[in-house]
Design an enzyme around this catalytic site. Structure first.
Site, PDB file in Angstrom:
ATOM      1  N   SER A   1     -33.320  41.479 -62.479  1.00 27.93           N
ATOM      2  CA  SER A   1     -33.228  41.320 -61.035  1.00 27.93           C
ATOM      3  C   SER A   1     -32.897  42.673 -60.437  1.00 27.93           C
ATOM      4  CB  SER A   1     -32.120  40.314 -60.686  1.00 27.93           C
ATOM      5  OG  SER A   1     -31.788  40.348 -59.317  1.00 27.93           O
TER       6      SER A   1
ATOM      7  N   TYR B   1     -23.612  36.270 -61.631  1.00 32.02           N
ATOM      8  CA  TYR B   1     -25.050  36.544 -61.653  1.00 32.02           C
ATOM      9  C   TYR B   1     -25.317  38.031 -61.843  1.00 32.02           C
ATOM     10  CZ  TYR B   1     -29.909  36.784 -60.118  1.00 32.02           C
ATOM     11  OH  TYR B   1     -31.257  37.022 -60.051  1.00 32.02           O
TER      12      TYR B   1
END
Length: 252
Positions: free
Chosen positions: A142, A155
């Site tokens: 990401s 995350y």
């Protein structure tokens, strides 16, 4: 690209980036193992591939469960005879709040899928690729693998961890003709993103305008193209690389 005779496995293939990659592999001629724990979503991808003339199978699997992962890879090899490429894309991003607010349950859940799940997938994919004489793996990171984002401590930490895991695995198996890279998407119009936006987590338009130099959100197919290229012979000297496909977010 001509992937005739080759086999690709994609996790989290029921929607978003995973679905786009599974369909993209099929479009270039690969036989595809569509892996997702959501049967309805996985079978929808399977039907889309079949309707377009591709060849695929659906396998239900939870990447956080070792037996499930081992069975999914084994079934892929049993049905198709080999494994040449894998896109380890399954991941989750539940709201956790700040580092203090994040609960141990959520922390463990996120790491179980985003980090342990990728490690388990590679563990069994590599064994199958060895039997085929080599292969290529792309993990989904990401933009949060490369920068911080408040309210997402677990995350962000999990996606940072994937870069290290990708690099060490690439180093370990480079001499065995197994390449391992990581793609780091930015703001991509996926069901996961749109769900967060609908819940009021943030405004996609505002975020894009303030954070993305290209001033637009990306499409799942744009990430899929990068993944398929990184798995192809055109990228035969690429391993241990971090591919930022983010409209310029990390350089802003």
């Amino acid at each position: 690209m001509d992937w005739s005779g080759r086999v690709a496995l994609v996790t989290g293939a029921g929607s978003g980036i995973g679905r786009a990659t599974a369909e993209g592999f099929a479009q270039v001629g690969a036989r595809v193992a569509v892996v997702d724990r959501d049967e309805d979503a996985g079978r929808a991808t399977l039907e889309a591939i079949g309707a377009a003339g591709g060849e695929a199978i659906y396998i239900a699997a939870d990447v956080a469960d070792e037996q499930s992962v081992a069975a999914a890879v084994a079934e892929t090899v049993r049905r198709f005879g080999r494994l040449d490429a894998a896109h380890n894309n399954a991941g989750i991003s539940p709201d956790t709040g700040t580092t203090v607010d994040c609960t141990r349950v959520l922390w463990d859940q996120i790491f179980a899928v985003n980090v342990t799940g990728v490690w388990l997938c590679m563990k069994y994919e590599i064994e199958a690729m060895r039997a085929s004489g080599g292969g290529a793996i792309v993990n989904t990171g990401s933009v949060s693998s490369l920068r911080a984002a408040p309210q997402l401590p677990a995350y962000v930490a999990s996606k940072h961890a994937l870069i290290g895991l990708t690099k060490v695995t690439a180093l370990e198996y480079a001499a065995e003709n197994i390449r391992v890279n990581i793609v780091c998407p930015g703001v991509i119009e996926t069901p996961m993103l749109m769900k967060k936006a609908a819940e009021g987590f943030f405004s996609v338009d505002d975020y894009v305008q303030s954070s993305v130099p290209m001033a637009r959100a990306g499409q799942p197919e744009e990430i899929a193209s990068a993944v398929i290229w990184a798995c192809s012979d055109s990228a035969s000297y690429l391993t241990g690389a971090t591919l930022s496909v983010d409209g310029g977010m990390v350089i802003a």
